[in-house]
Design an enzyme around this catalytic site. Structure first.
Site, PDB file in Angstrom:
ATOM      1  CE1 TYR A  56       0.437  12.000  25.513  1.00  0.00           C
ATOM      2  CE2 TYR A  56      -0.225  12.087  23.222  1.00  0.00           C
ATOM      3  CZ  TYR A  56      -0.537  11.859  24.540  1.00  0.00           C
ATOM      4  OH  TYR A  56      -1.813  11.483  24.898  1.00  0.00           O
ATOM      5  CG  LEU A 209      -6.281  -2.373  20.140  1.00  0.00           C
ATOM      6  CD1 LEU A 209      -5.213  -2.566  19.081  1.00  0.00           C
ATOM      7  CD2 LEU A 209      -7.343  -3.470  20.057  1.00  0.00           C
ATOM      8  NE  ARG A 211      -2.412   3.128  28.688  1.00  0.00           N
ATOM      9  CZ  ARG A 211      -3.685   3.330  29.042  1.00  0.00           C
ATOM     10  NH1 ARG A 211      -4.465   2.276  29.197  1.00  0.00           N
ATOM     11  NH2 ARG A 211      -4.155   4.529  29.229  1.00  0.00           N
ATOM     12  N   GLY A 212      -2.160  -2.511  24.101  1.00  0.00           N
ATOM     13  CA  GLY A 212      -1.562  -3.709  23.532  1.00  0.00           C
ATOM     14  C   GLY A 212      -2.090  -5.003  24.106  1.00  0.00           C
ATOM     15  CB  SER A 215      -2.712  -5.913  20.278  1.00  0.00           C
ATOM     16  OG  SER A 215      -1.731  -6.745  20.894  1.00  0.00           O
TER      17      SER A 215
END
Length: 335
Positions: A56, A209, A211-212, A215
């Site tokens: 990462y 979620l 990746r949004g 959300s």
């Protein structure tokens, strides 16, 4: 903070973990100061599980976590359970060129992770994707040697299928499988989750979620910044995005009737899957973290669960969870 145990052989951790990837990579620019403040807020709230990968940001994320733990003061490292994925091969342009699960690579990757994190051990260590050229027994066996040496506490797995899980567990004790699991990604329920439960292996669920998407904050006209991999994600593209946000709108109605946010409903659903499932929330900001932690106070009764299932049926999501080139590396997706 409620707690859960990672399988029958793993550590006790907070019922929600913090996924730190977005603080360093793949979601565009992140604010370093806010990222560290978010880690500190998570620790103060009782979150103990911190998840990262050595790839990462080419090590940036491990350095960030190490810095945050040092700044948090004495005892912070001892209280934290650091989960590290390794094995992804990158290039200077940010590209991906496969995975390396050779025993020599295991020891090499770990040595660098310990240095970046500023610690003498990793709590859970796992190959990020199966290396098709190396039997899983060899990779897990090498991690087991590091457990014996005290540099790793527990062995984990990531995105592998039921057959690989069984082979790994026959080699050495495995505490958990990290894999995507959400209202939009339920493929593990057929074979993988039952195999884990049969073997006493916990599930660390990422992408809760999506990746949004789940959300409740994503909009149809949102523009993605440079370096945000969601620009190439099938679920965020064209008609797929429209269909998926329609599902989110349906979930929003259920959440509003319950008096919670969309994100809290989605996280609470994953929490409801069993005490052996620990969701990771990828919050990069303190306000998003606070919202996610609110899911711990949400109790979903049978009527709530039925309403959620009706709003977001199991196979309703449009698009695969990764582009085709990345899906090809997913042992968990092979029949």
């Amino acid at each position: 903070m409620r707690s859960r145990t990672l399988g029958t052989t793993g550590p006790t951790v907070s019922a929600l973990g913090l996924g730190c990837m977005g603080m360093s990579a793949l979601y565009g620019q992140a604010d370093r100061t806010e990222s560290i403040a978010t880690i500190h807020a998570a620790l103060e709230a009782g979150v103990t599980l911190l998840d990262t990968g050595d790839f990462y940001g080419m090590g940036h994320n491990e350095l960030l976590i190490g810095e945050a733990l040092r700044e948090a003061g004495p005892g912070a490292r001892d209280d934290a359970v650091i989960s590290v994925k390794f094995g992804a091969l990158r290039d200077a342009a940010g590209g991906w060129s496969g995975y390396d699960g050779r025993p020599a690579a295991v020891k090499n990757f770990l040595a660098y992770s310990l240095q970046r994190l500023g610690t003498d051990h990793v709590d859970v260590y796992r190959l990020s994707r199966l290396d098709p050229e190396v039997p899983i027994e060899e990779t897990v066996g090498a991690i087991a040697e590091e457990v014996q040496a005290g540099r790793v506490r527990h062995i984990g797995l990531s995105e592998v299928g039921a057959e690989t899980i069984r082979r790994a567990a026959a080699t050495a004790p495995v505490c958990d499988l990290q894999i995507e699991y959400s209202l939009f990604s339920r493929g593990i329920e057929k074979e993988i989750l039952p195999a884990c439960r049969e073997l006493g292996i916990g599930v660390t669920a990422y992408g809760v979620l999506s990746r949004g998407l789940l959300s409740g904050h994503w909009t149809r006209d949102r523009e993605l910044g440079a370096g945000d991999f969601r620009g190439a994600s099938p679920r965020f593209s064209g008609e797929n995005l429209e269909r998926n946000l329609d599902l989110v709108d349906a979930l929003r109605k259920v959440a509003e009737q319950k008096g919670v946010t969309v994100a809290q409903a989605a996280i609470a659903w994953v929490l409801s899957r069993g005490e052996d499932v620990v969701p990771l929330v990828g919050a990069r900001r303190r306000d998003r973290l606070a919202e996610a932690l609110g899911a711990l106070d949400v109790t979903l009764d049978p009527a709530d669960l039925a309403a959620i299932e009706q709003a977001v049926p199991a196979d309703a999501v449009a698009g695969e969870r990764y582009p085709a080139a990345l899906m090809a590396h997913m042992d968990s997706e092979r029949g």
